[in-house]
Design a protein around this motif. Structure first.
Motif, short mmCIF file in Angstrom:
data_model
loop_
_atom_site.label_atom_id
_atom_site.label_comp_id
_atom_site.label_asym_id
_atom_site.label_seq_id
_atom_site.Cartn_x
_atom_site.Cartn_y
_atom_site.Cartn_z
N VAL A 156 -17.50 -6.50 -3.31
CA VAL A 156 -17.00 -5.49 -3.93
C VAL A 156 -18.19 -5.05 -4.89
O VAL A 156 -18.67 -5.61 -5.83
N GLY B 245 -12.90 0.66 -9.13
CA GLY B 245 -13.33 1.43 -8.26
C GLY B 245 -12.52 2.80 -8.42
O GLY B 245 -11.88 3.08 -9.34
N ARG B 246 -13.52 3.86 -8.05
CA ARG B 246 -13.04 5.36 -7.96
C ARG B 246 -11.62 5.53 -7.47
O ARG B 246 -11.24 5.16 -6.28
N LYS B 247 -10.87 6.22 -8.33
CA LYS B 247 -9.30 6.60 -7.87
C LYS B 247 -9.47 7.45 -6.67
O LYS B 247 -8.58 7.17 -5.66
N ALA C 44 -8.73 -5.00 -1.99
CA ALA C 44 -8.67 -3.61 -2.53
C ALA C 44 -7.21 -3.66 -3.35
O ALA C 44 -7.04 -2.56 -4.16
N LYS D 31 -16.63 5.26 3.55
CA LYS D 31 -15.42 5.21 4.32
C LYS D 31 -15.76 4.43 5.73
O LYS D 31 -16.83 4.86 6.39
N GLU E 266 -15.28 -1.37 -5.62
CA GLU E 266 -14.86 -0.79 -4.22
C GLU E 266 -15.00 -1.91 -3.14
O GLU E 266 -16.44 -2.24 -2.65
N VAL F 211 -9.92 1.36 2.11
CA VAL F 211 -11.15 0.72 2.18
C VAL F 211 -11.55 -0.18 3.45
O VAL F 211 -12.48 -0.70 3.89
N ARG G 137 -11.76 7.08 -4.09
CA ARG G 137 -11.65 6.34 -2.81
C ARG G 137 -10.53 5.36 -2.48
O ARG G 137 -10.22 5.19 -1.47
N LEU G 138 -9.84 4.75 -3.64
CA LEU G 138 -8.89 3.88 -3.46
C LEU G 138 -7.40 4.57 -3.14
O LEU G 138 -6.63 3.97 -2.70
N PRO H 164 -19.26 1.81 -1.11
CA PRO H 164 -18.78 3.31 -1.44
C PRO H 164 -18.19 3.96 -0.20
O PRO H 164 -17.66 5.09 -0.22
N ALA I 10 -4.31 1.53 -0.84
CA ALA I 10 -5.83 1.42 -1.05
C ALA I 10 -6.13 0.57 0.08
O ALA I 10 -7.55 0.63 0.20
#
Lengths: 248, 227
Positions: A69, B92-94, A168, A79, A73, A223, B96-97, A77, A219
């Protein structure tokens, strides 16, 4: 390029963990995140210190071993990418990165960034298979499957079982993983005879392993390195209800 | 199987859907405050109270549904807390999640709404907050009945009560914005093509309820709804 790292260090399953900071210097922006970890570990070894334990295998984004993590995340970062497919050019020179293991009760930390993900194996063992009598291999194309169904089943089968969905999820829920595994077999004719039994047994194993419950925040989907859709969770919910009613 | 994770999610979704049905009907009934005459809502309330057996069967059913919803959500939420003993040191960034604010505050919004419902029942149904409501009588077409219209205006003339009411309706918006959309996921009806329709539909439903319910205390406070 250089990076400041705050890495979770934990000696063993029962040990208390804490963050330690490392300076990673002389990095090439085209290095992968794991190559950077290798550099850090080389330095630690030269200094006579214990290197950071982390899992890795194929380093080409298909095995699901690497699990870190990065700044909150899972898999970092980018996708649709596993940690091994994250390159240092995704970060700013001099940036501070916090690196933690997957956090979930069902995935206890074994050491540093390595967690025990065997809870997923238990879910698969409960029903993530089709029972086939041994004998001659069936003729190719003896069982016709439409292109669209085949593609959809394959979308779900993309899941590499890395556990980023659990990591996540605020609830530590494994429903995206279980839904993908339930559905890729449930989409195909070979999976039909055990379809109801499969979803019931896999959900029971999931519950028993101590995962949380989906609260529809998605979420997991955001991820997932294989971009498995949360719609599969809906399909699993439906399959489960249909199978429960049929069993009455 | 009803007690499994997914079984309880179904219980929460079905009970939630029934409660959404109730608030939609309740809100539609309330809009009779705008009929221009007090008789309309008074006759409606009189009608609802004329068959005590049906009324009580309905009330008990609704209490049962609410209890199931509360039991289901508490038991799921407790497991969820247990399943995630340690949060990440860095969030984490909102973006992104893709986790929405309304979805992480479901327990808080639900709890405040429950508190509001208890107060609301004591206020307008049991009429113990202000004892004078019970003696408000009127007659429509020679039939004596409770004057709901006047009671509502008196109730919402109190700015504290109207304020609490509006806060609760704001939280109901937040709760249903996530809850109404989630029903589709639990029923397995959500898919790529429908996501936008479901999300926007849930927003419109939640907003319509907020505006419909909220406009009445605002109307009373602004003097638009008068005795």
């Amino acid at each position: 390029m250089k990076l400041h790292l705050r890495v979770w260090r934990q000696k063993g399953r029962e040990a208390e963990g804490q963050f330690e900071t490392y300076e990673a210097k002389g990095l090439n922006p085209n290095m992968s995140f794991l190559e950077m970890m290798d550099v850090v570990n080389d330095e630690l070894t030269k200094e006579g210190k214990e290197p950071v334990a982390f899992e890795h295998d194929c380093r080409e984004g298909i095995c699901g071993s690497c699990a870190m993590v990065i700044n909150g995340e899972p898999h970092g970062p980018n996708k649709g990418a596993t940690t091994c497919q994250v390159y240092l050019r995704s970060f700013q020179d001099g940036e501070t990165l916090t690196v933690e293991p997957w956090r979930a009760r069902a995935f206890p930390v074994l050491k540093d960034l390595v967690t025990d993900r065997s809870a997923f194996d238990k879910v698969i063992q409960a029903g993530g298979f089709v029972s086939v009598n041994t004998g001659q291999a069936p003729d190719a194309n003896a069982m016709p499957i439409g292109k669209e169904d085949a593609e959809k089943a394959f979308d779900a089968a993309h899941c590499i079982g890395c556990g980023a969905c659990v990591a996540a999820c605020r609830n530590g829920s494994a429903m995206l993983f279980v839904a993908a595994k339930v559905s890729h077999l449930g989409m195909l004719p070979q999976g039909q005879p055990e379809r109801g039994e499969r979803v019931r047994k896999m959900v029971a194993a999931m519950d028993a392993a101590g995962f949380g419950n989906c609260s529809n925040q998605y979420a997991c989907e955001a991820v997932c390195p294989k971009e498995i859709s949360a719609d599969w969770i809906g399909r699993m919910n439906r399959d489960y209800a249909v199978s429960a009613v049929k069993k009455l | 199987m009803l007690l499994s994770s997914i079984g309880r999610k179904w219980i929460v979704a079905i009970s939630g859907l029934l409660m959404i049905g109730f608030v939609v009907v309740h809100m539609t009934g309330n809009l009779q405050m705008y009929a221009g005459t007090p008789d309309k809502i008074n006759l409606y309330a009189h009608l609802l109270h004329s068959y005590p057996i049906i009324l009580w069967a309905f009330r008990l059913g609704l209490i049962g549904v609410t209890a199931l919803h509360i039991w289901g959500t508490i038991s799921l939420a407790r497991e969820n807390r247990r399943a995630k003993p340690l949060q990440y040191a860095v969030a984490g960034r909102k973006s992104r999640l893709q986790v929405t604010w309304t979805s992480v505050t479901m327990v808080i919004s639900g709890t405040v709404i429950l508190g509001f419902v208890v107060f609301h029942l004591l206020h307008f149904t049991a009429q113990v907050v202000d004892k004078s409501y019970a003696s408000m009588e009127t007659a429509v077409g020679g039939v004596a009945m409770h004057d709901v219209y006047r009671m509502v205006i008196k109730g919402f003339s109190n700015p504290w009560i109207s304020g609490f009411y509006l806060i609760a309706m704001g939280l109901l918006f937040s709760h249903l914005r996530h809850g109404a959309a989630s029903v589709f996921q639990t029923f397995g009806l959500r898919d790529r093509q429908l996501v936008q329709v479901i999300e926007v539909g849930a927003w419109i439903l939640a907003m319509a309820l907020f505006v419909g319910f909220g406009s009445i205390p605002v109307g009373v406070m602004l003097g638009l709804i008068r005795p």
